[in-house]
Design an enzyme around this catalytic site. Structure first.
Site, short mmCIF file in Angstrom:
data_model
loop_
_atom_site.label_atom_id
_atom_site.label_comp_id
_atom_site.label_asym_id
_atom_site.label_seq_id
_atom_site.Cartn_x
_atom_site.Cartn_y
_atom_site.Cartn_z
N PHE A 25 -26.65 -21.97 25.11
CA PHE A 25 -26.08 -20.87 25.66
C PHE A 25 -26.54 -20.82 27.10
CE2 PHE A 25 -27.98 -16.50 26.82
CZ PHE A 25 -26.67 -16.12 27.52
N ASN A 73 -30.49 -36.76 20.86
CA ASN A 73 -31.70 -36.15 20.39
C ASN A 73 -32.94 -36.53 20.97
OD1 ASN A 73 -33.86 -34.88 19.00
ND2 ASN A 73 -32.71 -34.69 16.96
N LEU A 93 -33.94 -27.32 28.97
CA LEU A 93 -33.76 -25.97 28.11
C LEU A 93 -34.04 -26.32 26.66
CD1 LEU A 93 -30.46 -25.78 30.26
CD2 LEU A 93 -32.06 -23.84 30.17
N GLU A 138 -41.98 -14.55 26.04
CA GLU A 138 -42.81 -14.27 24.91
C GLU A 138 -44.25 -14.90 25.09
OE1 GLU A 138 -41.54 -14.75 21.00
OE2 GLU A 138 -39.69 -13.91 21.27
N TYR A 182 -44.07 -20.07 18.24
CA TYR A 182 -43.33 -20.60 19.72
C TYR A 182 -44.05 -20.19 20.98
CZ TYR A 182 -39.29 -19.12 22.70
OH TYR A 182 -38.32 -19.20 23.59
N LYS A 186 -45.03 -22.71 23.80
CA LYS A 186 -44.48 -22.60 25.07
C LYS A 186 -45.61 -22.54 26.25
CE LYS A 186 -39.75 -22.11 24.98
NZ LYS A 186 -38.74 -23.09 25.60
N ARG A 338 -41.36 -5.39 26.97
CA ARG A 338 -41.11 -6.42 28.17
C ARG A 338 -40.47 -6.07 29.41
NH1 ARG A 338 -38.28 -10.98 24.10
NH2 ARG A 338 -39.99 -11.19 22.71
#
Ligand SMILES: NC(=O)c1ccc[n+]([C@@H]2O[C@H](COP(=O)([O-])OP(=O)(O)OC[C@H]3O[C@@H](n4cnc5c(N)ncnc54)[C@H](O)[C@@H]3O)[C@@H](O)[C@H]2O)c1
Ligand SMILES: O=c1ccn([C@@H]2O[C@H](COP(=O)(O)OP(=O)(O)O[C@H]3OC[C@@H](O)[C@H](O)[C@H]3O)[C@@H](O)[C@H]2O)c(=O)[nH]1
Length: 386
Positions: A25, A73, A93, A138, A182, A186, A338
């Protein structure tokens, strides 16, 4: 093309960018921007290229030769280091970044967001290449305010809920709430990149996107993605609207989000690319603090906007409540609120988002309707095989 200058009035030299996850995206919008408005070259790496096909074919496009797709990949491909070496800047990304995966595929989530990003950081550091790494809002987790009693006046103090890069803590749920795997992966890669900067001089910028939305986000289940797949909220609600189904509100739709238009956010990334002296060593929130809604309000607004752009009246009962356990499974949890603090990005890059939530939903849902309405009608009309 007229000479383009950076924020300090210096001419911008064309560079080569190795963009990993370019077929997603954000990558597709960034490639589009770089091709149409800059002289830079892009080595576009991804396992898929459907979202950037319009930039790759035909050969007669004005930017032909400036974008090259490499299907690979990054988990297991020896070409990665060579491609990073060929470029001046790497933008990473690549990630699993859909909440439905965090608690159902926690290992893939952790590997994708931490382990698979490690070689990228290492190759950039060893070859003295600049890195722009995509993290997430997040990493902040829950707000301090969410732990205060519901009626506490302290909840009104922005210090207890506005998220600031250099002062806010990162507050996650317990380990069995795998939703946070996640965010935790990160966070650790951010810390590693920061450490590479501190100890080995890696030139880095970390981006924390706050719910960027717009055309080409995720997929519509059963049309250009798996029927049972659960994309992020924009695509979930678009799918419901296109199929004339009520929109599912997880746990009452009380969580709050700020949404920013992808085209505004891409402007911020371009400023980072072209102003390394101002962007290096920084972590940037990129969001729109003025576009805050609860998920329920988002559903109501999308319902109104979709009725306007499609000309179809809304359902009498446009939403339905569903528990997070039913919708996402065991181990789901959520960010309560947020709001990005914009001080750092404002000071360093002078960037501000422009597009209101209503306007960005109007252009996005016009795109969704134009792209998918016919295909959905056909798929509904198709007799099922007996
Ligand atoms: N969209 C948002 O609002 C948002 C918010 C916070 C963080 N982010 C972060 O921004 C980044 C991009 O997000 P997006 O919304 O474009 O997601 P996306 O899923 O559309 O794009 C990610 C792309 O990376 C590719 N990819 C994943 N693993 C790969 C691998 N091993 N090798 C090669 N390619 C691989 C995928 O095929 C996909 O095209 C992610 O790191 C995400 O965590 C996005
Ligand atoms: O059909 C749906 C889908 C989602 N939701 C809710 O809508 C909210 C937003 O959900 P999204 O799927 O867009 O994802 P989130 O905002 O929770 O996280 C996202 O934001 C930051 C990025 O790092 C990631 O792309 C993703 O983790 C959540 O509260 C979710 O529970 C619904 O109520 N109904």
């Amino acid at each position: 093309m007229a000479t383009r200058t950076d924020l300090d009035g210096r001419p911008i030299k064309p560079i080569t960018i190795c963009m990993i996850g370019a077929g997603g995206f954000i990558g597709s919008h960034l490639c589009e921007k770089l091709m149409s408005e800059t002289p830079h070259k892009v080595l576009a790496l991804d396992v898929y290229n459907d979202k950037i096909k319009h930039l790759l074919e035909p050969d007669s496009l004005p930017w032909a030769g400036r974008i090259q797709f490499h299907r690979l990949n990054i988990k297991h491909d020896s070409r990665l280091e060579g491609l990073i070496k060929m470029a001046d800047l790497t933008i990473n990304l690549a990630a699993i970044c859909t909440p439905a995966d965090y608690n159902t595929r926690p290992l893939d989530t952790i590997y994708s967001n931490f382990i698979d990003a490690l070689p990228v950081v290492k190759y950039c550091s060893e070859n003295n290449k600049r890195l722009i790494h995509f993290s997430t809002c997040e990493v902040y987790g829950k707000t301090i305010g969410s732990f205060l009693p519901k009626d506490s006046p302290l909840r009104q103090d922005p210090a207890n809920y506005v998220l600031k890069e250099d002062t806010s803590p990162c507050i996650f749920g317990s380990i069995e709430k795998q939703r946070w795997s996640y965010a935790c992966a990160k966070q650790l890669i951010e810390r590693l990149i920061y450490a590479e900067g501190a100890e080995n001089g890696l030139e880095f910028t970390i981006v924390r996107p706050f719910n960027w939305i717009g055309p080409r986000m995720d997929f519509i289940p059963g049309i250009d993605g798996p029927s049972e797949g659960v994309p992020r909220v924009l695509a979930c609600f678009s799918n419901n609207l296109l199929r004339r189904e009520p929109l599912s509100l997880v746990d009452g739709g009380q969580s709050q989000r700020t949404f920013v238009y992808i085209k505004d956010a891409i402007e911020a990334v371009l400023l980072m690319i072209e102003n390394p002296d101002r962007a290096n060593g920084h972590i940037f929130n990129v969001g729109n603090p003025n576009n805050e809604v609860t998920v329920r309000q988002l559903a109501e607004m999308m319902t109104k906007v979709y009725a306007k752009v499609s000309g179809e009246p809304s359902l009498d009962s446009p939403t339905v409540d569903v528990s997070s356990k039913e919708f996402y499974g065991e181990g789901y949890d959520d960010s309560d609120k947020r709001i990005p603090d914009m001080t750092i990005i404002n000071k360093q890059l002078g960037w501000n988002p422009k597009t209101s939530l209503w306007d960005l939903l109007e252009s996005t849902l016009t795109y969704q309707h134009r792209t998918y309405a016919e295909a959905i009608k056909k798929s509904i009309a198709k007799p099922t095989a007996s």
